[in-house]
Design a protein around this motif. Structure first.
Motif, PDB file in Angstrom:
ATOM      1  N   ASP A   2       0.802  -1.229   0.000  1.00 52.82           N
ATOM      2  CA  ASP A   2       0.000   0.000   0.000  1.00 52.82           C
ATOM      3  C   ASP A   2       0.834   1.278   0.000  1.00 52.82           C
ATOM      4  O   ASP A   2       0.285   2.365  -0.096  1.00 52.82           O
ATOM      5  N   GLU A   7      -5.548  -4.214  -5.842  1.00 58.86           N
ATOM      6  CA  GLU A   7      -4.377  -4.786  -5.159  1.00 58.86           C
ATOM      7  C   GLU A   7      -3.400  -5.389  -6.160  1.00 58.86           C
ATOM      8  O   GLU A   7      -2.182  -5.261  -6.000  1.00 58.86           O
ATOM      9  N   LYS A  14      -1.270  -2.675  -7.592  1.00 60.27           N
ATOM     10  CA  LYS A  14      -0.262  -2.205  -6.637  1.00 60.27           C
ATOM     11  C   LYS A  14       0.880  -3.210  -6.506  1.00 60.27           C
ATOM     12  O   LYS A  14       2.044  -2.829  -6.412  1.00 60.27           O
TER      13      LYS A  14
END
Length: 102
Positions: A16, A79, A82
């Motif tokens: 993150d 996700e 990322k």
């Protein structure tokens, strides 16, 4: 963030992290080529697990058309992006280190 022995724990922490901050972190940790590659392998495993989960949810969504399932699928895609971004950063850093002969 210090590097500890748990690649998965660290991976969860930096997935993150904003890309620029992540790049700075890699340099500040003085990661070796081997460490960069280990993190790429850990991220690949996480990525593949999420792809499997996403594929299963897509089958559920085809039958149920649930907004909750769709939101979960969208979250998984976010996700995955990322994770890919971090793997690219690590691969580029490993390449830089190899070019420097470190």
């Amino acid at each position: 963030m210090d590097i500890d022995n748990s690649l998965v724990t660290d991976a969860g922490k930096f997935i993150d992290m904003p890309a620029e901050e992540f790049k700075e972190w890699i340099v500040s940790c003085h990661m070796t080529v081997g460490q960069c590659n280990n993190y790429v392998f850990a991220l690949s495993s996480i990525f593949n697990t999420l792809v499997t989960q996403k594929d299963a949810l897509l089958k559920v969504y085809e039958k149920e058309k649930s907004e909750e399932v769709l939101d979960t699928i969208k979250g998984i895609y976010a996700e995955l992006i990322k994770i890919e971004e971090k793997a690219v950063c690590l691969t580029e850093r490993a390449k830089e280190l190899l070019e420097k002969g470190v």
